[in-house]
Design a protein around this motif. Sequence first.
Motif, PDB file in Angstrom:
ATOM      1  N   LEU A  97      -2.590  -6.902  -5.326  1.00  0.00           N
ATOM      2  CA  LEU A  97      -4.040  -6.793  -5.446  1.00  0.00           C
ATOM      3  C   LEU A  97      -4.636  -6.160  -4.185  1.00  0.00           C
ATOM      4  O   LEU A  97      -5.482  -5.258  -4.267  1.00  0.00           O
ATOM      5  CB  LEU A  97      -4.657  -8.165  -5.693  1.00  0.00           C
ATOM      6  CG  LEU A  97      -6.186  -8.220  -5.744  1.00  0.00           C
ATOM      7  CD1 LEU A  97      -6.711  -7.375  -6.897  1.00  0.00           C
ATOM      8  CD2 LEU A  97      -6.664  -9.660  -5.884  1.00  0.00           C
ATOM      9  N   LEU A  98      -4.207  -6.611  -3.017  1.00  0.00           N
ATOM     10  CA  LEU A  98      -4.718  -6.051  -1.762  1.00  0.00           C
ATOM     11  C   LEU A  98      -4.381  -4.568  -1.648  1.00  0.00           C
ATOM     12  O   LEU A  98      -5.211  -3.762  -1.228  1.00  0.00           O
ATOM     13  CB  LEU A  98      -4.128  -6.824  -0.575  1.00  0.00           C
ATOM     14  CG  LEU A  98      -4.613  -8.264  -0.402  1.00  0.00           C
ATOM     15  CD1 LEU A  98      -3.835  -8.957   0.702  1.00  0.00           C
ATOM     16  CD2 LEU A  98      -6.111  -8.303  -0.104  1.00  0.00           C
ATOM     17  N   ILE A 142      -0.062  -8.211   4.888  1.00  0.00           N
ATOM     18  CA  ILE A 142      -0.565  -7.183   5.796  1.00  0.00           C
ATOM     19  C   ILE A 142       0.079  -5.836   5.490  1.00  0.00           C
ATOM     20  O   ILE A 142      -0.586  -4.797   5.485  1.00  0.00           O
ATOM     21  CB  ILE A 142      -0.311  -7.587   7.263  1.00  0.00           C
ATOM     22  CG1 ILE A 142      -1.144  -8.815   7.618  1.00  0.00           C
ATOM     23  CG2 ILE A 142      -0.626  -6.431   8.203  1.00  0.00           C
ATOM     24  CD1 ILE A 142      -0.921  -9.329   9.022  1.00  0.00           C
ATOM     25  N   GLY A 143       1.368  -5.851   5.232  1.00  0.00           N
ATOM     26  CA  GLY A 143       2.065  -4.604   4.921  1.00  0.00           C
ATOM     27  C   GLY A 143       1.540  -3.940   3.669  1.00  0.00           C
ATOM     28  O   GLY A 143       1.347  -2.722   3.630  1.00  0.00           O
ATOM     29  N   SER A 144       1.283  -4.718   2.635  1.00  0.00           N
ATOM     30  CA  SER A 144       0.765  -4.146   1.397  1.00  0.00           C
ATOM     31  C   SER A 144      -0.618  -3.544   1.607  1.00  0.00           C
ATOM     32  O   SER A 144      -0.942  -2.490   1.052  1.00  0.00           O
ATOM     33  CB  SER A 144       0.706  -5.227   0.310  1.00  0.00           C
ATOM     34  OG  SER A 144       1.997  -5.676  -0.021  1.00  0.00           O
ATOM     35  N   THR A 145      -1.446  -4.196   2.432  1.00  0.00           N
ATOM     36  CA  THR A 145      -2.784  -3.673   2.715  1.00  0.00           C
ATOM     37  C   THR A 145      -2.707  -2.372   3.500  1.00  0.00           C
ATOM     38  O   THR A 145      -3.384  -1.387   3.168  1.00  0.00           O
ATOM     39  CB  THR A 145      -3.606  -4.698   3.505  1.00  0.00           C
ATOM     40  OG1 THR A 145      -3.664  -5.922   2.763  1.00  0.00           O
ATOM     41  CG2 THR A 145      -5.018  -4.193   3.744  1.00  0.00           C
ATOM     42  N   PHE A 198      -0.193   4.812   8.736  1.00  0.00           N
ATOM     43  CA  PHE A 198      -0.550   3.561   8.053  1.00  0.00           C
ATOM     44  C   PHE A 198       0.462   3.250   6.943  1.00  0.00           C
ATOM     45  O   PHE A 198       0.914   2.105   6.803  1.00  0.00           O
ATOM     46  CB  PHE A 198      -1.952   3.673   7.449  1.00  0.00           C
ATOM     47  CG  PHE A 198      -3.039   3.101   8.303  1.00  0.00           C
ATOM     48  CD1 PHE A 198      -3.269   1.732   8.334  1.00  0.00           C
ATOM     49  CD2 PHE A 198      -3.838   3.920   9.077  1.00  0.00           C
ATOM     50  CE1 PHE A 198      -4.272   1.189   9.113  1.00  0.00           C
ATOM     51  CE2 PHE A 198      -4.845   3.395   9.876  1.00  0.00           C
ATOM     52  CZ  PHE A 198      -5.061   2.026   9.899  1.00  0.00           C
ATOM     53  N   ALA A 199       0.810   4.256   6.157  1.00  0.00           N
ATOM     54  CA  ALA A 199       1.738   4.039   5.053  1.00  0.00           C
ATOM     55  C   ALA A 199       3.121   3.639   5.558  1.00  0.00           C
ATOM     56  O   ALA A 199       3.776   2.749   4.985  1.00  0.00           O
ATOM     57  CB  ALA A 199       1.831   5.305   4.196  1.00  0.00           C
ATOM     58  N   ALA A 200       3.595   4.278   6.630  1.00  0.00           N
ATOM     59  CA  ALA A 200       4.917   3.956   7.170  1.00  0.00           C
ATOM     60  C   ALA A 200       4.955   2.543   7.738  1.00  0.00           C
ATOM     61  O   ALA A 200       5.929   1.803   7.537  1.00  0.00           O
ATOM     62  CB  ALA A 200       5.298   4.973   8.245  1.00  0.00           C
ATOM     63  N   VAL A 201       3.898   2.154   8.448  1.00  0.00           N
ATOM     64  CA  VAL A 201       3.832   0.801   8.998  1.00  0.00           C
ATOM     65  C   VAL A 201       3.823  -0.230   7.868  1.00  0.00           C
ATOM     66  O   VAL A 201       4.499  -1.268   7.934  1.00  0.00           O
ATOM     67  CB  VAL A 201       2.585   0.640   9.887  1.00  0.00           C
ATOM     68  CG1 VAL A 201       2.351  -0.825  10.240  1.00  0.00           C
ATOM     69  CG2 VAL A 201       2.730   1.473  11.154  1.00  0.00           C
ATOM     70  N   GLY A 202       3.065   0.048   6.817  1.00  0.00           N
ATOM     71  CA  GLY A 202       3.001  -0.869   5.692  1.00  0.00           C
ATOM     72  C   GLY A 202       4.339  -1.036   5.000  1.00  0.00           C
ATOM     73  O   GLY A 202       4.762  -2.154   4.682  1.00  0.00           O
ATOM     74  N   ALA A 203       5.024   0.090   4.773  1.00  0.00           N
ATOM     75  CA  ALA A 203       6.333   0.014   4.129  1.00  0.00           C
ATOM     76  C   ALA A 203       7.342  -0.691   5.030  1.00  0.00           C
ATOM     77  O   ALA A 203       8.171  -1.476   4.551  1.00  0.00           O
ATOM     78  CB  ALA A 203       6.823   1.425   3.785  1.00  0.00           C
ATOM     79  N   GLY A 204       7.277  -0.425   6.342  1.00  0.00           N
ATOM     80  CA  GLY A 204       8.223  -1.037   7.261  1.00  0.00           C
ATOM     81  C   GLY A 204       8.045  -2.537   7.410  1.00  0.00           C
ATOM     82  O   GLY A 204       9.005  -3.263   7.687  1.00  0.00           O
TER      83      GLY A 204
END
Length: 361
Positions: free
Chosen positions: A227-228, A278-281, A259-265
Amino acid sequence: MVFGSGLSMYLLTSVVPLYLAANGSGGIGAGLSTAAMMFSAVAVELLVPRMLARWGHRVVLGLGLILLGAPSLALLATASLPVVLAVCIVRGAGLAILVVGAVALVADLTPAARRGEALGVYGVAVGAPAVIGLPLGVYLTHEIGFGALFVLAAVTSLAGLVTLTGLPAAVSAEGQHVQVLGGVRRSGLLMPTLVFAAVTVAAGISVTFLPLAVAGGKQSMVATALLLQAIAAPAARWLAGRYADRIGPAKLLAPALIFAAVGAGSLVFLPSAVAILIGSTCFGIGFGAAQNLTLTLMYNRVDRSRYGQVSALWNLAYDGGWGAGALIFGAVVGGAGFPVAFALTAAVVAVGVVPAIRAAR
């Protein structure tokens, strides 16, 4: 039309893999289901510009709504892997028609000076179903069962047929470029296409495998994470569009990819709830911004006759990356485990930062 078809897609995006896993097909079956739908979409997307030029938007988009919605009803009868994959293939064809046709129409009907914002508004319309559908699909599997969800997915797409009378029959096809792969490198479309594909690899992985990577007792937390991500993506897509019209999309692309790389990592730290949420956001922010920025950049580099080509290429990157990521991840996770597989996913996204920085310069 976009809202209904998007809801049909997102309701089942994470549910079909769960359906297969619950009936003995495991992680490989889950990855195959996503890959089948997306690779089917890739194949059909090559044809959509020619279809639009020949038959017009109403006919072609109506066909897309039917192909995306009706096959879901076949899942009521069986969970056999070949049948489920066939359903995913047909739905992928419908998805291809809808995404290519709709975004090309938006670009054609809006002025260049506000194209980024217009594509951002479209992003909200296509992203809102993700806000509702991704978490709701996972949640409703435990409340109403798979069968009711399959019916709901069919109805939400087919209901869009009533909107067709409000759409233009066609835009001017005079001189329309219908060869999707023609002149890609010379027109400057190759870099944003490949960069966006790197991001969509992670997107396909997150929605397909996050529900499988977390213990069954924590599915409400997974639903919250999805959802986030689904809320962050369209919001970032709209904001990126507004600022891209003012300072140019290339300058914002590298931060979006970071942002996308940090979220996936961050998903390396499973089963930490904080890392997942936090990663999904973060990934939602980067993914949403990258959607708008790459698409706006591509439209800015071509003339009006190539709008259909841009739409098809961008969606090829979207669906090809989504499908390839799910297929490869399904194979890797069996031997290396989820943390290693998520780390490799983040690395793929991070590679795209280099060409994005060059584009900004």
